[in-house]
Every structure is written in C-alpha cells, then in structure tokens.
Design an enzyme around this catalytic site. Structure first.
Site, PDB file in Angstrom:
ATOM      1  N   HIS A  15      40.196  50.383  47.897  1.00  0.00           N
ATOM      2  CA  HIS A  15      40.166  48.910  47.901  1.00  0.00           C
ATOM      3  C   HIS A  15      40.432  48.439  49.338  1.00  0.00           C
ATOM      4  CE1 HIS A  15      40.641  45.252  45.084  1.00  0.00           C
ATOM      5  NE2 HIS A  15      40.687  44.748  46.298  1.00  0.00           N
ATOM      6  N   ASN A  69      32.851  42.008  39.610  1.00  0.00           N
ATOM      7  CA  ASN A  69      33.751  40.955  40.069  1.00  0.00           C
ATOM      8  C   ASN A  69      32.940  39.684  40.181  1.00  0.00           C
ATOM      9  OD1 ASN A  69      35.708  42.884  40.287  1.00  0.00           O
ATOM     10  ND2 ASN A  69      35.972  42.716  42.516  1.00  0.00           N
ATOM     11  N   TYR A  94      33.284  35.431  40.706  1.00  0.00           N
ATOM     12  CA  TYR A  94      34.133  34.271  40.986  1.00  0.00           C
ATOM     13  C   TYR A  94      33.356  32.961  41.023  1.00  0.00           C
ATOM     14  CZ  TYR A  94      37.990  37.364  42.353  1.00  0.00           C
ATOM     15  OH  TYR A  94      39.007  38.299  42.359  1.00  0.00           O
ATOM     16  N   GLU A 133      34.172  46.471  45.784  1.00  0.00           N
ATOM     17  CA  GLU A 133      33.407  45.544  46.614  1.00  0.00           C
ATOM     18  C   GLU A 133      33.002  46.135  47.961  1.00  0.00           C
ATOM     19  OE1 GLU A 133      35.059  41.677  47.024  1.00  0.00           O
ATOM     20  OE2 GLU A 133      35.347  41.399  44.898  1.00  0.00           O
ATOM     21  N   GLU A 158      37.238  41.501  37.942  1.00  0.00           N
ATOM     22  CA  GLU A 158      37.996  40.441  38.633  1.00  0.00           C
ATOM     23  C   GLU A 158      37.374  39.095  38.359  1.00  0.00           C
ATOM     24  OE1 GLU A 158      38.655  40.788  42.880  1.00  0.00           O
ATOM     25  OE2 GLU A 158      39.129  42.915  42.642  1.00  0.00           O
ATOM     26  N   ARG A 199      44.718  47.008  36.217  1.00  0.00           N
ATOM     27  CA  ARG A 199      43.834  47.509  37.278  1.00  0.00           C
ATOM     28  C   ARG A 199      44.623  47.530  38.590  1.00  0.00           C
ATOM     29  NH1 ARG A 199      39.326  44.965  40.638  1.00  0.00           N
ATOM     30  NH2 ARG A 199      38.473  46.847  41.561  1.00  0.00           N
TER      31      ARG A 199
HETATM   32  C1  GCO Z   1      38.071  40.579  46.166  1.00  0.00           C
HETATM   33  C2  GCO Z   1      39.151  41.554  46.187  1.00  0.00           C
HETATM   34  C3  GCO Z   1      40.520  41.005  45.922  1.00  0.00           C
HETATM   35  C4  GCO Z   1      40.779  39.590  46.357  1.00  0.00           C
HETATM   36  C5  GCO Z   1      40.373  38.598  45.312  1.00  0.00           C
HETATM   37  C6  GCO Z   1      40.644  37.168  45.697  1.00  0.00           C
HETATM   38  O1  GCO Z   1      37.436  40.419  45.167  1.00  0.00           O
HETATM   39  O2  GCO Z   1      37.798  39.959  47.171  1.00  0.00           O
HETATM   40  O3  GCO Z   1      38.885  42.534  45.287  1.00  0.00           O
HETATM   41  O4  GCO Z   1      41.278  41.897  46.650  1.00  0.00           O
HETATM   42  O5  GCO Z   1      42.104  39.392  46.648  1.00  0.00           O
HETATM   43  O6  GCO Z   1      39.016  38.676  45.091  1.00  0.00           O
HETATM   44  O7  GCO Z   1      39.968  36.819  46.848  1.00  0.00           O
END
Ligand code: GCO
Length: 485
Positions: free
Chosen positions: A123, A297, A299, A168, A370, A79
């Site tokens: 991006h 994405n 996290y 995002e 992500e 990606r």
């Molecule tokens: C995001 C972006 C990435 C970041 C990654 C880590 O998700 O914020 O797509 O560019 O670098 O997430 O913070």
C-alpha cells in the site's frame, strides 16, 4: 416514489479498510526500516500540515483496543496492509522477526473476534533502502517484491483468506509522474515506467502465491476506478478528453490485467508523448495471470470539459448541498487526488461495476475495498459526539447503488469503509479525516462518530431502502448538473 427494501446476504462482508503507513506509527521501533513516506514527509512543504507517519494512530501499540472497537461496531472483515520495511528493513535480505511477530499478534486478535482479515502486500510504502536503488524505476524491485510476497505467503498464507498484491497502482504514477506523492518526480516517462513495474510486481505476486499452493485463500488486486465522463456528451472535444483520461488512468491497469495488453490508443499516446516504458516480451503474460477476486476502490467519478470556464460553472452548480463535500482546490488532498471534492455521485459505484463486466468481462467476486469521504473541520461537539451527517449520507448513497447492482446480479461480496478511524492522509497529513471513529492525535483517544454508530446499526439489520427513481438517472443528465443524489 415507491420504495423497496434490499437485504444484504448473511455472508456479505461489511468491513473497514486501513493501511500500515497511515495507522501503525512506531516507525522507528522494533527494528523497522524507513519507508519512502517517512523520508518524503520530512521534505519541507511535502505534507500539508508538516506531519509525518512516525506515530499516526499508534495502532502498533493500540491494535488490541482498535480491533475490539471494530468488533464492537460489528465489523466482519478488517482490511489492512503489511509494512514491507517492518518485515524487511532493507527491503530484502535480513528478516525482522519482531515485525512478523506484530502481524501474528494482530491476526490472533482478529481471530479472537472472528473478524476476517483482508491483507494488502503493498500500500504505497516502499522501503527507503529500495528507493535508494531506483525504487519502482528499477526492474529488480519486482523481484524483491516477489521475495517479500513469498515470505508473507509462507508465514501467514492460509490464515488470511484474501490477499491483494497491490493497492491502487496509480499511486506509483502520481509519485514518479506527477510529483505530488513520494518520491516526488514529475516525469511522464518515469511515471509510466514505474507503473509498468508495479503491474509486473502484481503479476509476480500472483505467481508467487500460486507457487505456495495455499489452500482456501484467494489472491487479487485493488484498483481504483474514477470514470471520466464528458460534461457535454455531444461535443467531440469533451468526449476525447474524457476518453484520454480514462486511458491514462484505470484502463492502463485493467487492460493489462484482464486483457494482457495496453490498449492501442494508450500505446499510441505513449509513443507520441515519448513515455513508452521498457518492457519485455513475457511481461504481459505475467501481468494478466488469472486472479481470484477484484478489489474495487470507488469514491467518485470525474467530469471533464474542454472549456474550463464551463466546467467551473457546472461544478459550482452541482456542488451538493445535501452532502457537505470537502473542497480540495488547494491540491493537497491526500489519497483521493482525482477528486476535487465538489460532486456527490454515488452512482459511480454502479457504473464502475458495469465497466468491469461490460468492458473487461469480469466474472470474479468483487469486493468494494474502499469507499468513504473526508471531513476537514470535524470535531467533538459539546455533547461529546461527532455529528458527521454528510458521511452517513455519502456511505448510504453508495451502498444503495451497490445494492442495486447486486439486485441486478452483480457478484459483490463485501464493502469496506475507508476508514475505521481518522488517520494520516498522505500529503494531506492529519487535515483530512475519513474515520468512522474520531481520533484525537494528541491523546490518541478514540470517539466513535455518528457514522460509526450508523454503520453498526446497518450491519446489524443488513437492510437498506432503495427508491424507484434510481433507474432514471443517466449520463445525459450530467449536462444539466443533475447527478443522482
Ligand atoms: C486511496 C488509498 C487510501 C486513502 C483513501 C482516502 O484510496 O487513495 O487507498 O490510502 O487514504 O483513499 O484518500
């Protein structure tokens, strides 16, 4: 506790994610125009370590070695994002052929190894020339984005099976509404206007894609979901706070995309807070044009509490010992600005997949575009290796919950670690390392970390052990500080 073994399907795309401004460098070479991050990074204090994206990983010159490395790790999909100002230095008009040539060479290289490209058009790196004309506050930027998108679809259309319009969209809000990202405005009305325009750009990208009639390629968007949970589910103040934060973040994107409208509570909130964006009647139809896949994405989650002291106490209690997360208390945390880095909650991905299905009736293929975790003091140890055990635990934890969702029927087709290699982490500069590969930014030497070897091995075997206790964790346990570990 009994265990079962989950096997990822043969065609599951294990990948890595990157973005142009974070890895390419060569910011002033071969005719590239400046992007907003090039300029913003020069502002004193904007970037934690004072660095700029001028060189980063120097991928522009080293893409062959880096793609060879990805192939060595067994990566099946790569990606990346296009740099708009490398292709159109002024954002529109004159095309920079050398920019297009670079991406053609890069795609050739991916082809050579049979690695599937997954491209993002935008991006976060708007050409500075367009920012000078108002950037995302200017509705014309949507049209210019559309022209840029059509150009890329015509050049590379069917060479790329997966196209994402935007990565995002909330990053635009953070730049115009909160001022911690470029262009550094802290105005709620600006933030909401810029967001409306980026959603519109997404819709315009989908329209342009359909216009080109590209065979065998798909179009989608990448949205990050950080679901806010109330710390005390029985306290209306906490519930209200979490709800409002969900409205102001991911729902403000998913509702327009999947339901063609902002939600009533969000509209009311914007009205009351005098930040209603200017819209045109046809906008929502464009924003909600059907897409082919959804890029998620994920996290972490966020826990909200109306009582700050209580929240702090919970945070220090729930700080994971097994997974050494970074404390981002200083605010300069880069892309994952919603994460204070304290909790390790891999079930977040399972929950968000459910949100997509239950709240948005999403029946599209989902790619986890992500997922990853930063290290701030990683280094090469005496034995020449980087022992990033915490990252392995983090990734494994999330993959288990992805596997669990798949076992229960979720249509998840791929998973991308952020990131193939350490890179330039926005306003955190080089202080936050997310890579499976360690990068020495002085010498550009790459060293695969333990997590990279672990991922290589996982891709080879495609199996993970799941434990039965994964079912037993639910939101109510937040209160006791018992997240799933
Ligand atoms: C995001 C972006 C990435 C970041 C990654 C880590 O998700 O914020 O797509 O560019 O670098 O997430 O913070």
């Amino acid at each position: 506790m009994s265990k079962t073994v989950f096997r990822f399907p043969e065609n599951f795309l294990f990948g890595t994610a990157t973005s142009a401004p974070q890895i390419e460098g060569a910011a002033y070479e071969d005719g590239r125009g400046a992007s907003i991050w090039d300029k913003f990074a020069q502002r004193p204090g904007a970037i934690k370590d004072g660095t700029t994206p001028a060189v980063t990983c120097d991928f522009y010159h080293r893409y062959k070695e880096d793609i060879a490395l990805a192939s060595e790790l067994g990566i099946r999909s790569f990606r990346f994002s296009f740099s708009w100002s490398r292709i159109l230095p002024e954002g529109r008009g004159q095309v920079n052929q050398r920019g297009l040539d670079f991406y053609r060479r890069m795609l050739d290289e991916l082809d050579r190894y049979g690695i599937v490209p997954n491209a993002t058009l935008y991006h976060w790196d708007l050409p500075q020339a367009l920012e000078d004309q108002g950037g995302w506050l200017n509705r014309d930027t949507v049209k210019w984005y559309g022209e840029y998108a059509s150009l890329l679809f015509r050049e590379f259309g069917d060479r790329i099976p997966m196209w994402a319009t935007v990565n995002e969209p909330i990053a635009t809000y953070v730049g115009y509404g909160e001022g911690i990202f470029v262009p550094g405005h802290s105005s709620e009305p600006m933030g909401r206007q810029a967001d409306h325009h980026i959603l519109l750009a997404h819709g315009e990208g989908v329209r342009r894609f359909r216009e080109e009639n590209i065979k065998d390629s798909q179009i989608g968007i990448v949205v990050d979901i950080w679901h806010h949970h109330p710390l005390r589910p029985d306290y209306p103040e906490d519930v209200k706070l979490a709800e409002l934060n969900n409205e102001k973040t991911y729902r403000s994107f998913l509702n327009p995309i999947f339901k063609g409208a902002y939600t009533e509570p969000f509209l009311r909130w914007m009205e009351e807070n005098h930040c209603m964006p200017q819209m045109q009647p046809e906008d929502m139809a464009r924003i909600s044009s059907p897409i082919d896949f959804f890029g998620l994405n994920c996290y972490n989650r966020v826990v909200d509490c109306a009582d700050e002291k209580l929240l702090e106490a919970w945070k220090s209690e729930s700080r994971s010992e097994s997974c050494d997360r970074v404390d981002n208390a200083d605010g300069a945390i880069g892309g994952n600005f919603q994460d204070d880095g304290r909790e390790f909650y891999p079930r977040a991905v399972y929950d968000t997949v459910h949100i997509l299905k239950e709240e948005y009736d999403v029946h599209l293929p989902i790619y986890i575009t992500e997922n990853g975790t930063p290290g701030t003091d990683e280094q090469i140890s005496g034995d020449g290796c980087v022992h990033d055990r915490a990252r392995i635990e983090y990734i494994e934890g999330f993959l288990r919950w992805i596997a669990k969702a798949m076992e229960e029927g979720a249509d998840i087709r791929g998973y991308y670690v952020w990131s193939l290699m350490d890179n330039w982490e926005w306003n955190a500069g080089f202080t936050s390392r997310y890579g499976l590969t360690y990068v020495d930014f002085d010498t550009q030497k790459r060293t695969v970390k333990d997590s990279g070897r672990w991922y290589q091995d996982l891709i080879r075997r495609r199996t993970l052990e799941l434990s039965d206790d994964m079912e037993t964790v639910d939101d109510a346990e937040v209160e006791d500080g018992k997240g799933s570990r």
